[in-house]
Design a protein around this motif. Structure first.
Motif, PDB file in Angstrom:
ATOM      1  N   ARG A 228       0.830  -1.214   0.000  1.00  0.00           N
ATOM      2  CA  ARG A 228       0.000   0.000   0.000  1.00  0.00           C
ATOM      3  C   ARG A 228       0.859   1.256   0.000  1.00  0.00           C
ATOM      4  O   ARG A 228       0.589   2.210  -0.731  1.00  0.00           O
ATOM      5  N   TYR A 229       1.910   1.231   0.800  1.00  0.00           N
ATOM      6  CA  TYR A 229       2.774   2.407   0.883  1.00  0.00           C
ATOM      7  C   TYR A 229       3.472   2.679  -0.446  1.00  0.00           C
ATOM      8  O   TYR A 229       3.435   3.794  -0.972  1.00  0.00           O
ATOM      9  N   THR A 232       1.087   3.608  -3.350  1.00  0.00           N
ATOM     10  CA  THR A 232       0.555   4.959  -3.161  1.00  0.00           C
ATOM     11  C   THR A 232       1.618   6.010  -3.433  1.00  0.00           C
ATOM     12  O   THR A 232       1.363   7.022  -4.109  1.00  0.00           O
ATOM     13  N   ILE A 236       1.588   8.924  -6.261  1.00  0.00           N
ATOM     14  CA  ILE A 236       1.782  10.334  -5.907  1.00  0.00           C
ATOM     15  C   ILE A 236       2.968  10.920  -6.670  1.00  0.00           C
ATOM     16  O   ILE A 236       2.899  12.048  -7.198  1.00  0.00           O
ATOM     17  N   THR A 314       0.734  13.905   0.676  1.00  0.00           N
ATOM     18  CA  THR A 314       1.144  12.574   1.118  1.00  0.00           C
ATOM     19  C   THR A 314       0.725  12.266   2.557  1.00  0.00           C
ATOM     20  O   THR A 314       0.203  11.175   2.830  1.00  0.00           O
ATOM     21  N   ILE A 317      -2.966  11.349   2.604  1.00  0.00           N
ATOM     22  CA  ILE A 317      -3.328  10.080   1.980  1.00  0.00           C
ATOM     23  C   ILE A 317      -2.805   8.891   2.785  1.00  0.00           C
ATOM     24  O   ILE A 317      -3.533   7.926   3.051  1.00  0.00           O
ATOM     25  N   LEU A 318      -1.548   8.943   3.193  1.00  0.00           N
ATOM     26  CA  LEU A 318      -0.927   7.822   3.886  1.00  0.00           C
ATOM     27  C   LEU A 318      -1.090   7.879   5.398  1.00  0.00           C
ATOM     28  O   LEU A 318      -0.939   6.869   6.074  1.00  0.00           O
TER      29      LEU A 318
END
Length: 392
Positions: A228-229, A232, A236, A314, A317-318
């Motif tokens: 996921r990291y 993502t 970005i 960022t 989102i994270l």
């Protein structure tokens, strides 16, 4: 009638026994020192091993990062009836095509920049003539070196003639680079296709049922969070590269496509990549535009876009759970850059994220995980501390 010795007066027999047997605290300290020395020796051995064995370990590290990133996609497709081998092949060949197209697209602009580098450097020195007074001594030393190189000394001329250029050195490493890419994609393909088999082997090796469940939970959590990291962050950085390239095109900077791709790649290095991009864009803008005021637009735009991304987009989102310690990031980038060069710089942060997530799931490594973590807001720490109390 003899009185008993008062407290505070040492017993000769007891003191002699203490002198004969070392105190427990000293033994514990010696054991800790021995463990620290062994850890340092093991770390140095691993560092030398990955440095001298980069042809073996570099493809494995890159393939591990790619497989952890793409494994949830393969597993999700497998639950829908699509064989893992087919999904893995599609993903790996897709990455290979993207890499090939990107290389062919960037070859000509990069070659132009390499050929034009001496002119850019000369123009940059001329444009900064008025503000480089403190560097006058360095310029004089450079002129002396240039005179020495242009002299009639046969030995000096021989050295200059036989010195290989950048393109020659790159050509000599093309075969090794191509072999590394092929091995990396091959390892990634097999890791993705047979990841479930690897987990099955791990489960069979562990003796207790609780250990089996714990190992699978850690493996799946690390895979899910890292995937996921990285996915993502890749999305970005792609958007950021598009924004930077568009902005550079609007203000008239040369090679805006190259600027966009470079910005996306540099942004995989938090803090460091943004600083490098700002400095390079400032240098090129000074050479490209007539006035310094106009040249200042490019680095300011670059800084504004990356600051907006790093401080607002960022984190929103994270979240802040996977934020890393800036000092640790700098040390990791320096270490892997020294060991594996440019490739090490690019995978330093992903490897650090993998280590951070793994430490968060292993009780004995929670201290290291906390050290790797970034600074969290006090409100978040209070909320986490209140959750167990509310549940109780």
């Amino acid at each position: 009638m003899h009185n008993r010795p008062q407290s505070g007066v040492s017993d000769p027999v007891f003191s002699e026994r203490d002198r004969a047997d070392p105190p427990r605290q000293v033994v514990v300290q010696l054991a800790g020192s021995v463990r620290a020395c062994l850890f340092i020796i093991a770390a140095a051995a691993v560092l030398f091993g990955v440095y001298f064995g980069q042809g073996l370990f570099m493809p494995i590290a890159i393939a591990m990062v790619l497989s952890l990133t793409l494994s949830p996609i393969v597993r999700s497709a497998s639950r829908r009836g699509i064989p893992s081998g087919i999904t893995a092949s599609v993903l790996v060949f897709g990455l290979a095509i993207i890499a090939l197209v990107g290389s062919l697209t960037l070859t000509q602009p990069v070659m132009d920049w390499v050929d034009d580098a001496p002119r850019i450097g000369s123009e940059l020195r001329n444009r900064l003539e008025s503000i480089r007074g403190p560097m006058e001594a360095m310029n004089e030393a450079g002129e002396e070196v240039q005179k020495l190189a242009e002299s009639n000394d046969p030995s000096v001329q021989e050295v200059v003639v036989r010195q290989p250029g950048l393109l020659n050195r790159a050509a000599n490493h093309i075969a090794g680079f191509a072999a590394t890419i092929l091995v990396t994609f091959g390892l990634t393909l097999y890791m993705l296709a047979y990841s479930s088999l690897f987990y099955e082997k791990v489960v069979k090796i562990l003796p207790r049922l609780s250990d089996k469940k714990r190992a699978l939970r850690i493996a799946y959590d690390v895979e899910r969070i890292v995937s996921r990291y990285l996915l993502t962050v890749a999305a970005i950085n792609t958007c950021l590269g598009f924004a930077v390239g568009t902005a550079m095109w609007l203000i008239g900077m040369p090679s805006p496509v190259l600027w966009g791709i470079a910005a996306g790649l540099l942004n995989f290095l938090p803090y460091i990549g943004s600083a490098v991009g700002v400095l390079v864009s400032a240098a090129v803008a000074i050479v490209t535009f007539e006035s310094l005021a106009h040249a200042a637009i490019a680095p300011l735009v670059y800084l504004g876009i990356t600051a907006l991304e790093g401080n607002f987009i960022t984190p929103a989102i994270l979240g802040r759970r996977l934020e890393l310690n800036p000092v640790v990031i700098l040390l990791s980038v320096s270490l892997w850059g020294f060991v594996w060069g440019v490739v090490g710089v690019l995978i330093a942060v992903p490897l650090l994220v993998i280590l951070k997530v793994f430490c968060d799931h292993v009780e004995d490594l929670e201290g290291l995980g906390e050290f790797l973590a970034g600074t969290r807001r006090l409100e978040e720490e209070v909320d986490e501390a209140e959750e167990p109390e509310a549940a109780a």
